[in-house]
Design a protein around this motif. Structure first.
Motif, mmCIF file in Angstrom:
data_model
loop_
_atom_site.group_PDB
_atom_site.id
_atom_site.type_symbol
_atom_site.label_atom_id
_atom_site.label_comp_id
_atom_site.label_asym_id
_atom_site.label_seq_id
_atom_site.Cartn_x
_atom_site.Cartn_y
_atom_site.Cartn_z
ATOM 1 N N ARG B 143 -8.913 -38.405 11.795
ATOM 2 C CA ARG B 143 -8.077 -39.529 11.704
ATOM 3 C C ARG B 143 -7.156 -39.764 13.034
ATOM 4 O O ARG B 143 -7.118 -41.038 13.328
ATOM 5 N N GLU B 147 -7.219 -43.678 13.980
ATOM 6 C CA GLU B 147 -6.213 -44.512 13.531
ATOM 7 C C GLU B 147 -4.882 -43.630 14.259
ATOM 8 O O GLU B 147 -3.913 -43.136 13.236
ATOM 9 N N VAL B 151 -1.541 -41.852 12.089
ATOM 10 C CA VAL B 151 -1.298 -40.386 12.011
ATOM 11 C C VAL B 151 0.101 -40.096 12.762
ATOM 12 O O VAL B 151 1.011 -39.409 12.105
#
Lengths: 99, 212
Positions: B143, B147, B151
């Motif tokens: 992740r 993104e 996070v």
């Protein structure tokens, strides 16, 4: 040894799927970025993984990508980037096609 | 593992805490045990050597990395050397940074960097200790590259849109640590006090040092 690329060079990561131990993540294969730094020289890990010497050593570069080039639906600002360590044999120059 | 038990003086049953052995035994675990036993049998090293090595690795903390960050904040020349080669800079301070090359990446007012190893879990443990479990998790690794702002926000870190977020994926034989920005209002602090402000997470890049 001489490095093929220098900071500022536009490069494309080879779109290839060789078998074995490979350190080039799939999400950058076929993507274009810019060399930001020659960071090291190291034996080829694809050879080291099988007990060979991995020589000659290969330059390792930091290559910077725009996040929006990696992920078409990237949610953050246009300026966000990813920087990845890539060995030279995975990079090819982005040819100026005259366009 | 769904077994429950009660205590005599406490009426509410709770699930039994699983023992380490309750997890699956993988091929790699068996191979690790076998190779270790073989090396000890063949006298390449002793069981005590093995134990001591693990003890040393487990004892690593972020303190050495923090000392280096504090020194870099106070000494521009040292900072330049650290950004070029962390191992050489560590040696100047008599810090053992191991044999694997480590590089530092500087956070600035224009660029916030965060480190990940999407392929495995490369981490500069000599300078910042053993990685937290989340650093090795598939969730973080998949992740944070895709993104990062979402996070970081889950870590309580909001980076303004005008600041570039740069995720550094360490896929080769190098390890990375972040050189965080020195917080405001620390102009009169000495090296030890500054080092006390520097935490593991800001050297991974999932947070910034905030003294408010």
């Amino acid at each position: 040894m001489s490095a093929r690329f220098a900071a500022g060079d536009e490069v494309r990561v080879r779109r290839a799927s060789p078998p074995g131990h490979v350190r080039t993540p799939y999400y950058i294969r076929g993507k274009e970025g810019v060399v930001s730094r020659l960071i090291a020289e190291h034996p080829n890990p694809e050879e080291l993984a099988y007990g060979r010497d991995g020589l000659p050593v290969l330059p390792v570069y930091w290559v910077r990508f725009r996040q929006s080039d990696l992920w078409p639906d990237y949610q953050g600002p246009e300026g966000d980037t990813a920087e990845v360590d890539i060995q030279e044999h995975w990079l090819e120059p982005v040819e100026d096609d005259g366009g | 593992m769904s077994e429950t038990h009660s205590h005599d003086d406490w009426p509410y049953p709770h699930p039994k805490q699983p023992d380490i052995e309750d997890g699956p035994i993988t091929d790699l675990m068996i191979m690790t045990e076998a190779v270790t036993e073989l090396m000890i049998d063949k006298a390449y090293f002793t069981a005590d050597d093995m134990r001591r090595t693990l003890e040393v690795i487990d004892a690593k903390t972020p303190a050495e990395g923090a000392r280096m960050v504090a020194r870099a904040w106070l000494d521009e020349d040292f900072k330049a050397r650290m950004l070029e080669d962390v191992n050489a800079a560590a040696e100047e301070m008599s810090i053992d940074s191991g044999v694997i090359p480590i590089r530092a990446i500087e956070n600035t007012k224009d660029v916030h960097n965060v480190i990940v190893c999407t392929l495995c879990s490369c981490y500069p443990k000599h300078l910042i200790g053993l990685p937290p479990d989340w650093y090795k998790s598939r969730a973080y690794r998949s992740r944070v590259i895709r993104e990062p702002r979402a996070v970081l926000k889950e870590f309580g870190t909001e980076i303004p849109d005008g600041v570039e977020v740069r995720v550094h994926d360490s896929t080769a034989e190098l390890r990375y640590m972040i050189l965080p920005m020195r917080p405001k209002g620390t102009g009169d602090m000495d090296e030890d006090t500054l080092a006390g402000l520097v935490t593991r997470d800001c050297m991974i890049g999932v947070t910034i040092i905030d003294r408010d």
